[in-house]
Design an enzyme around this catalytic site. Sequence first.
Site, PDB file in Angstrom:
ATOM      1  N   LYS A 129       0.853  -1.190   0.000  1.00 18.49           N
ATOM      2  CA  LYS A 129       0.000   0.000   0.000  1.00 18.49           C
ATOM      3  C   LYS A 129       0.891   1.244   0.000  1.00 18.49           C
ATOM      4  O   LYS A 129       2.096   1.165   0.254  1.00 18.49           O
ATOM      5  CB  LYS A 129      -0.916  -0.010   1.224  1.00 18.49           C
ATOM      6  N   TYR A 171      14.261  32.156  -0.194  1.00 17.01           N
ATOM      7  CA  TYR A 171      13.146  33.006   0.224  1.00 17.01           C
ATOM      8  C   TYR A 171      13.347  33.534   1.639  1.00 17.01           C
ATOM      9  O   TYR A 171      13.900  32.848   2.503  1.00 17.01           O
ATOM     10  CB  TYR A 171      11.833  32.210   0.196  1.00 17.01           C
TER      11      TYR A 171
END
Length: 383
Positions: free
Chosen positions: A36, A275
Amino acid sequence: MQTNSIIELSRSAYQNNIDFLKQLFGKKRILSSVVKGNAYGHGISEFVAMAYGCGINHFSVFDADEARQVHAVLSDKVTILIMGFLSEEDLPWIIENDIEFFVFDKKRLVSASRIAKKIHKKAIVHIEIETGMNRTGFEKSELKEIITILKKDADSLIFKGLCTHYAGAESIANYYRVEKQIKYFEEIHQYLIKNELKPEIVHSACSAAAIMFPATRMNLVRVGIMQYGLWPSQEVFVAYINSKKIKQDPLRRIITWKSTVMSLKKVKSGDFIGYGTSFMAKKNMKIAVIPIGYAHGYSRSLSNHGRILIQGQRCMVVGLVTMNMVAVDVTDINSVKKEEEVVLIGNQNDLAITIASFCDYSNQLNYELLTRISKTIPRKITD
């Protein structure tokens, strides 16, 4: 398909892990490879092909979409078991292709029987019991009606498995809770037998339960994180090595995540990198920009303290991890070049960025880190 990085999966490491698990759990016990979450980030299609080549012929998935992915690669060569979500629209394909599936509510069982009769093919079901997770599974009070349906519709339903999932098996703090769940599950098992319903397979163990509570191994073990070379928790690892009086980890990590240097730049002392103002250069620096960011699964929480290997040296992430790029300090590496190999997870020379260390830097579980790696990054099988 992205070309800015690559995931490598080591066949030899995986074979090592499977050989170890088979020896530990017993060769007669079925190992179901849990794939999964895109095979815990390793890539379902590539991973199941490798696993099949290493002797695995049983796979557990979460939903019908993952079942289709496994089936597309291995078709009817293996057993596929859906443990979670499926819609009624999925059932005809599931039943027609002998895909097995958990049943934890009456509606799913009734729908499966009805559709099985319609297409003249038996549905293969695993009845899930609620033992303490309080998530999915039948309560004992519901079983009388389920028993009636299983008996009445025996011409359309194959009662293949009885199963549950334990809550908290990865921590010794839950010892008595899990012991209680194990006892209750066996009581339900015996209750069904007394009602003339005997499942072919009884299974309850994930990786953690199989290590911490050997009684849970039963006929089949659903092996998730351990097959990938990782332990469910530090507690489980310590419990195992102490019980065996060994020091070396018997598992080998199978995943390596690599990228390349996209560009190089000199930064003056006092300038900010990236940034905002989260990192200011305190000296003249040289940085390398790597074309990987949080869009690819490289967590933003690694800003200003993550580590990346270049030329066998640990290089610190400087500035904020952005959507598609990360900057690292390569001031002390004189010969670094564009397009040079970068290791985000794995080994380079004598150093390693392990999953554990990666998780420590980012405050992520190993499960979380792996499953967040972008599905579009190509996966490659290596020896």
